[in-house]
Design a protein around this motif. Structure first.
Motif, mmCIF file in Angstrom:
data_model
loop_
_atom_site.group_PDB
_atom_site.id
_atom_site.type_symbol
_atom_site.label_atom_id
_atom_site.label_comp_id
_atom_site.label_asym_id
_atom_site.label_seq_id
_atom_site.Cartn_x
_atom_site.Cartn_y
_atom_site.Cartn_z
ATOM 1 N N GLY A 1 0.771 -1.235 0.000
ATOM 2 C CA GLY A 1 0.000 0.000 0.000
ATOM 3 C C GLY A 1 0.796 1.274 0.000
ATOM 4 O O GLY A 1 0.258 2.348 0.295
ATOM 5 N N THR A 2 2.084 1.205 -0.334
ATOM 6 C CA THR A 2 2.923 2.402 -0.374
ATOM 7 C C THR A 2 3.013 2.956 -1.791
ATOM 8 O O THR A 2 3.239 2.210 -2.742
ATOM 9 N N SER A 3 2.844 4.275 -1.928
ATOM 10 C CA SER A 3 3.027 4.976 -3.206
ATOM 11 C C SER A 3 4.434 5.561 -3.221
ATOM 12 O O SER A 3 4.822 6.275 -2.294
ATOM 13 N N ILE A 4 5.203 5.281 -4.273
ATOM 14 C CA ILE A 4 6.594 5.721 -4.346
ATOM 15 C C ILE A 4 6.783 6.588 -5.582
ATOM 16 O O ILE A 4 6.466 6.170 -6.699
ATOM 17 N N PHE A 5 7.302 7.793 -5.372
ATOM 18 C CA PHE A 5 7.524 8.748 -6.451
ATOM 19 C C PHE A 5 9.013 8.995 -6.632
ATOM 20 O O PHE A 5 9.738 9.218 -5.662
ATOM 21 N N PHE A 6 9.470 8.980 -7.895
ATOM 22 C CA PHE A 6 10.856 9.287 -8.222
ATOM 23 C C PHE A 6 10.916 10.389 -9.275
ATOM 24 O O PHE A 6 10.118 10.401 -10.224
ATOM 25 N N ALA A 7 11.892 11.290 -9.110
ATOM 26 C CA ALA A 7 12.145 12.320 -10.113
ATOM 27 C C ALA A 7 12.663 11.676 -11.393
ATOM 28 O O ALA A 7 13.459 10.740 -11.356
#
Length: 651
Positions: free
Chosen positions: A418-424
């Motif tokens: 359930g974790t949302s992970i954002f990368f540049a």
């Protein structure tokens, strides 16, 4: 079936060099000679030298990982948002008991006493110490010392053999064929690091309006400008005006540190409703520390926090500050110590020919630097937050493929939970950061091939590109791709050389390449970049997935007010908005959103489509923005009211 008796095994070892391998055995791994181009094979290891042997066991159900994640991330699935526990994830991918039993029996029958064997807690590997003679006998091989051009050494073999019946149970064995030396640990190595934050230089400015004036948003994008641009209210409406304690926004930092005085000045000037002294919750990993004195303030940390707090307050930020100062500056490794800290099983997880941390990662206790972290490597000491923002990255070409694949698998596992992970997505357009595998940021013999980013190309993260308000335009007009040639800055985007197009993205990528083909020669799949005349992988995972403003954002750094930008600015904007939506879902009894991409690709109408500009690099104009998804701005920028309505309507 049992292994042959020990006397016969020693006989095999004596004739292994003559290639007289019994028909009962097969080569399990053999090194590609091209991989060893920077290595010199030295003398044979002493027969009595001790080797820390690790037998990586074949993981169960790894091939199902993608489908399992899609099943809980696709809004059309009856299992949408039914996230897994960490224990369920470990159990799903742990080796089968018959694998453990078969490999253990092989080792015991080969003369390795049972009391010498250690089985990892996550069931992923068997370990024991062995002399060189024992290891060579077991694997019908020879171990030599290999020396890298930078002076580092490692023990390895060119190939090794195992019984054919055991092969199906093994991932790999180490020490084996892998040649991966740690970088030299010198403070001077900081400038050579290929692991960087993704932002353009800070520019001082004294005429930034601190009120809600929206007429100068192109010159300085303040919190008021961001609210107008993406349609979110100044402060969230939470029950009783209080934020939840279980929904802090996670922000990753390494080798860059925030200053509290800068935060307080920013809050006073731009967001007076945020109290002085507001600061992130520390989650310090392996000797990391923060904040720092104002003269040491980091542009990335200050930027991330000053963008996030105005969006999420009164929610808080959990700061995952990683690695002691020495290791953060000198190791080539990236993110493994962070993943260790939020998932204890990752410390000993075997996948893609690697168990635990690679030699290029920081080593703890730090015995090199007098001020280094002297404790043990931190494993599973922090819970992952519901959303994690990472404004750092590099190029796929600058890390071993297995290193990236193992991390990408971990993002899949975090998504299941359930974790949302954002990368540049990077700041060099279709080019990449200069490193070992590229020329001026581009690949190939002549430096003409596009260089995809890492970890932003992993299909289990949400990759964030950058946009900008056009000159002489307002926040109410369409943005374009962030592109500023004077700084060599353009929103990163393109197609992976490692990962194929994921299922959730198939139609979007196909549509772009059919309707808006940029006209460049291309190649397909994993090919030799020294031989192709194509510029990009036509069958690779496309990125970014989304975008947000990454140009001239108002910040305070080192006591001075100015502007900064980059995809590192766009990333915490997206993460903050999703964290805010998660809060409202939790307050009405629903789960967090988790992995976002399937829902976003299925419902692009909740975003603002960006159709102008491109992301140049490698002596090309890069990929043009277009209607629908494109490899410059993804699906588009946030439209908060539409996103909120849509995500609150989901189960």
């Amino acid at each position: 079936m049992r292994f042959l008796n020990l006397g016969l095994v020693f006989g095999f070892a004596a004739i292994a060099s003559a290639a007289a391998i019994p028909h009962t055995h097969a080569v399990h791994e053999k090194r590609d000679t091209a991989v060893a181009k920077k290595w010199e094979k030295r003398g044979r290891l002493s027969a009595n030298a001790r080797l820390p042997m690790r037998i990586g066991l074949k993981q169960r159900n790894l091939h199902l990982g993608h489908d399992l994640l899609m099943d809980i991330s696709d809004p059309s699935s009856p299992n949408y948002s039914k996230h897994w526990t960490s224990e369920e994830v470990i159990e799903m991918f742990a080796p089968e008991q018959k694998t453990v039993d078969a490999v253990r029996a092989w080792l015991i029958d080969s003369g390795i006493a049972p009391q010498r064997l250690t089985h990892s807690d996550n069931k992923g590997w068997l370990a024991f110490d062995a002399t060189t003679e024992e290891a060579e006998t077991l694997l019908l091989t020879e171990y030599h010392l290999y020396e890298h051009v930078d002076g580092q050494t490692t023990a390895a073999c060119e190939s090794y053999h195992v019984p054919k019946y055991i092969q199906e149970h093994l991932d790999y064995i180490t020490p084996g064929i892998k040649l991966s030396a740690p970088s030299k640990r010198s403070v001077k190595a900081r400038s050579a690091s290929n692991r960087i934050h993704s932002s353009i230089p800070f520019q001082r400015a004294t005429d930034i309006s601190t009120n809600d004036d929206l007429s100068q948003c192109y010159n300085a994008l303040t919190p008021a400008c961001l609210r107008a641009l993406y349609g979110f209210p100044e402060t969230p409406e939470y029950p009783g005006g209080q934020a939840r304690t279980d929904n802090s926004l996670g922000i990753f930092e390494e080798g860059d540190f925030y200053d509290q005085a800068d935060l307080d000045t920013f809050f006073a000037n731009f967001t007076p409703y945020i109290p002085q002294g507001t600061h992130p919750v520390p989650a310090f990993i392996d000797g990391a520390q923060a904040p720092v004195p104002q003269y040491d303030a980091g542009p990335e940390s200050d930027l991330d926090l000053q963008l996030s707090y105005p969006i999420i307050y009164p929610q808080n930020v959990t700061l995952f500050q990683t690695d002691d100062l020495y290791s953060a500056y000198t190791s080539r490794g990236f993110l493994n110590t962070f993943l260790d800290a939020i998932d204890g099983s990752y410390c000993t997880y075997s996948a893609f020919g690697e168990t635990g941390n690679d030699p290029i990662d920081p080593v703890y206790p730090d015995t090199v630097w007098s001020g280094g972290y002297k404790g043990q490597l931190m494993c599973g000491v922090y819970e992952p937050t519901n959303v994690i923002s990472v404004s750092y990255g590099g190029s796929e070409a600058d890390w071993p493929t297995y290193y990236q694949q193992r991390q990408c698998n971990e993002y899949m596992k975090l998504g299941l939970q359930g974790t949302s992970i954002f990368f540049a997505s990077g700041d060099a357009g279709v080019a990449g950061r200069y490193g070992d595998g590229n020329v001026d940021g581009c690949l190939g013999t002549y430096g003409q091939i596009f260089s995809p980013g890492f970890p932003t190309s992993c299909p289990y993260v949400t990759s964030v590109g950058a946009t900008q308000i056009n000159p002489n335009s307002t926040v109410y007009e369409p943005e374009s791709v962030a592109d500023y040639p004077d700084w060599g800055y353009s929103s990163g985007g393109g197609f992976s050389n490692i990962y194929p197009v994921p299922s959730y993205q198939h139609s979007a990528v196909y549509d772009y390449l059919q309707r808006h083909d940029p006209g460049y020669k291309y190649y397909r799949g994993n090919v030799s970049l020294a031989t192709t005349d194509g510029l990009y992988n036509r069958s690779g995972r496309g990125y970014p997935d989304v975008s947000a403003n990454g140009w001239n954002l108002a910040v305070v750094i080192g006591g001075e007010t100015g502007v900064e930008g980059g995809t590192s600015a766009a990333t915490p904007i997206w993460a903050s908005l999703i964290n805010r939506i998660n809060e409202q879902r939790l307050n009405i009894g629903k789960k967090t959103l988790g992995f976002l991409n399937p829902a976003l690709y299925a419902n692009p109408h909740v975003l603002n489509d960006i159709t102008t500009g491109s992301n140049p690099g490698c002596a090309t104009k890069g990929f043009p923005a277009a209607t629908g998804w494109d490899p410059a701005t993804g699906l588009g920028t946030p439209n908060y009211p539409k996103m909120l309505d849509y995500f609150l309507s989901l189960p």
